[in-house]
Design an enzyme around this catalytic site. Structure first.
Site, PDB file in Angstrom:
ATOM      1  N   ASP A 112     -12.244  -9.003   4.781  1.00 49.77           N
ATOM      2  CA  ASP A 112     -13.535  -8.992   4.075  1.00 49.77           C
ATOM      3  C   ASP A 112     -14.136 -10.394   4.070  1.00 49.77           C
ATOM      4  OD1 ASP A 112     -13.282  -6.284   3.360  1.00 49.77           O
ATOM      5  OD2 ASP A 112     -14.086  -6.644   1.342  1.00 49.77           O
ATOM      6  N   TYR A 118       0.828  -1.211   0.000  1.00 46.89           N
ATOM      7  CA  TYR A 118       0.000   0.000   0.000  1.00 46.89           C
ATOM      8  C   TYR A 118       0.860   1.258   0.000  1.00 46.89           C
ATOM      9  CZ  TYR A 118      -4.682  -1.944   0.864  1.00 46.89           C
ATOM     10  OH  TYR A 118      -5.881  -2.571   0.752  1.00 46.89           O
ATOM     11  N   ASP A 129      -3.113 -18.197   0.620  1.00 43.98           N
ATOM     12  CA  ASP A 129      -4.125 -18.899  -0.187  1.00 43.98           C
ATOM     13  C   ASP A 129      -4.791 -19.998   0.638  1.00 43.98           C
ATOM     14  OD1 ASP A 129      -1.649 -20.164  -0.167  1.00 43.98           O
ATOM     15  OD2 ASP A 129      -1.766 -20.872  -2.240  1.00 43.98           O
ATOM     16  N   ASP A 157      -6.352  -6.901   4.301  1.00 42.79           N
ATOM     17  CA  ASP A 157      -7.485  -6.263   3.637  1.00 42.79           C
ATOM     18  C   ASP A 157      -8.401  -7.333   3.062  1.00 42.79           C
ATOM     19  OD1 ASP A 157      -9.045  -4.222   2.371  1.00 42.79           O
ATOM     20  OD2 ASP A 157      -7.991  -4.646   0.490  1.00 42.79           O
TER      21      ASP A 157
HETATM   22  C1  IPM Z   1     -10.401  -1.164   4.003  1.00 39.34           C
HETATM   23  C2  IPM Z   1     -10.620  -0.584   2.628  1.00 39.34           C
HETATM   24  C3  IPM Z   1      -9.489   0.359   2.289  1.00 39.34           C
HETATM   25  C4  IPM Z   1      -8.205  -0.460   2.319  1.00 39.34           C
HETATM   26  C5  IPM Z   1      -9.646   1.093   0.946  1.00 39.34           C
HETATM   27  C6  IPM Z   1     -10.938   1.861   0.884  1.00 39.34           C
HETATM   28  C7  IPM Z   1      -8.473   1.991   0.654  1.00 39.34           C
HETATM   29  O1  IPM Z   1     -10.781  -1.598   1.697  1.00 39.34           O
HETATM   30  O2  IPM Z   1     -10.295  -0.381   4.969  1.00 39.34           O
HETATM   31  O3  IPM Z   1     -10.338  -2.380   4.118  1.00 39.34           O
HETATM   32  O4  IPM Z   1      -7.869  -1.138   1.340  1.00 39.34           O
HETATM   33  O5  IPM Z   1      -7.518  -0.409   3.344  1.00 39.34           O
HETATM   34 MG    MG Z   2     -10.923  -3.546   2.545  1.00 38.21          MG
END
Ligand code: IPM
Ligand code: MG
Length: 364
Positions: free
Chosen positions: A253, A143, A225, A249
């Site tokens: 999710d 990042y 993975d 990240d």
């Molecule tokens: C998160 C989001 C952010 C990230 C984006 C919006 C930049 O996906 O906070 O997980 O990738 O960190």
């Molecule tokens: Mg995210």
């Protein structure tokens, strides 16, 4: 009475609706538990671009640095998708994390018992309980590494760089080990050490910190993975996961969905001090902004994390979590509602916020 200063960064899309509900809940908690919060609104993301031409105004950074903590809604939306990388709303979010030195991102994936049937996983896979803490490194890796455009064999090419120093890995590892020590004493470090040099340094560093400082915590290593697969095969095996910025990240999710809806999960971003940035892990959902359909619970629970990790009000934090649990027995926002549910009604964003405030008052 304790008095705190909290900056609100509502951001874009559903940001203002969900933050408003979290503020109501925090104010109610303050009345009940004897503290008060002075809120100050600042700009971040697309709304900041529209108002002052940059996703992260200096005034926002200064305000957050001067405050006890910051509560954030969400940033981004199709309106700003055409802008170049440096001017996008997301740059504001990455910039504020960096400016405040918030290198540790805690993303708990818990399943509320009331929401077991909202999980896409079968009950036998979820098992007895699900309580995973993803500790994501937040101010390093790909990042923030060098990136750019170049030319190769007459063709345009682009690159991003994954780089970690020993110091960066040590400090995130310590946060994760401390967390594991307070929980189930099991830490899984996730990397791609079979391919990436940065992962090999990561793995060796985590192992050394574990041996030297946390011999009581069991460490396992997993390739990313495999971890993505194990999360849906047998999520109950995880206690604390520590991983890099980009892997965290993605995996957070995935872990969030196991809990029923991404609209439920909170997060805390912390640095070396007490102040932090607290935000739902979901995005700005521009498609439902203004319709009242947004689920404010992730932001409300982020407010609870703020009380716990930043403002030393663990009792109020626990009460908010309990109130959310209670409300879920009878009310759901659209994302976690299924037609024909017995004794459960579908509610709007603001109704949900009000119900949590009511449950909080009733519990005291
Ligand atoms: C998160 C989001 C952010 C990230 C984006 C919006 C930049 O996906 O906070 O997980 O990738 O960190
Ligand atoms: Mg995210």
């Amino acid at each position: 009475m304790n008095q705190y200063k909290v900056v609100l960064l509502k951001g874009d899309g559903i940001g203002s609706e969900i933050v408003e509900q979290a503020v109501n809940v925090l104010e109610t908690a303050g009345e009940l538990y004897g503290f008060s919060i002075e809120f100050q609104e600042e700009l971040l993301g697309g709304s900041a671009i529209d108002a002052v031409g940059t996703p992260l105004p200096q005034k926002t950074i200064d305000a957050c640095k001067a405050a006890d903590s910051t509560l954030l809604g969400a940033v981004g939306g199709p309106k700003w998708d055409g802008l170049s990388g440096d001017k996008r709303p997301e740059k504001g979010l990455l910039g504020i994390r960096e400016a405040l030195g918030l290198f540790a991102n805690l993303r708990p994936a818990v399943i509320f018992p009331e929401l077991r049937e909202a999980s896409p996983l079968r009950a036998d896979i979820i098992g007895e309980k699900l309580d995973i803490m993803v500790v994501r490194e937040l101010t390093g890796g790909i990042y923030f590494g060098e990136r750019g455009r170049t030319a190769e064999n007459g063709q345009e090419a682009a690159y991003d760089t994954e780089k970690y120093s020993v110091g960066e890995v040590e400090r995130i590892a310590r946060v994760a080990f401390e967390m594991a020590r307070k929980r189930g004493k099991r830490l899984c470090s996730v990397d791609k050490a079979n391919v990436l040099e940065s992962s090999r340094l990561w793995r060796a560093t985590v192992a050394r910190i574990g041996q030297q400082e946390y011999p009581d915590v069991e460490i396992t290593n997993m390739y990313v993975d495999n971890c993505a697969m194990q999360l849906v095969r047998n999520p109950g095996q995880f206690d604390v996961i520590v991983t890099s910025n980009i892997f965290g990240d993605i995996l957070s999710d995935e872990a969030s969905m196991i809990s029923g809806s991404i609209g439920m999960l909170a997060s805390a971003s912390l640095g070396s001090g007490k102040a932090g940035l607290f935000e739902p892990i979901h995005g700005s959902a521009p498609d439902i902004a203004g319709t009242g359909k947004a689920n404010p619970l992730a932001t409300i629970l982020s407010g609870a994390m703020m009380l716990k990790y930043s403002l030393d009000q663990p009792e109020a934090a626990a009460a908010i979590e309990a109130a959310v649990s209670k409300v879920l027995q009878t009310a759901r926002t659209a994302d976690i509602y299924t037609e024909g549910m017995q004794g459960v009604r579908k509610v709007s964003c603001s109704e949900m916020g009000q119900l949590v405030c009511d449950a909080l008052k009733a519990s005291r």
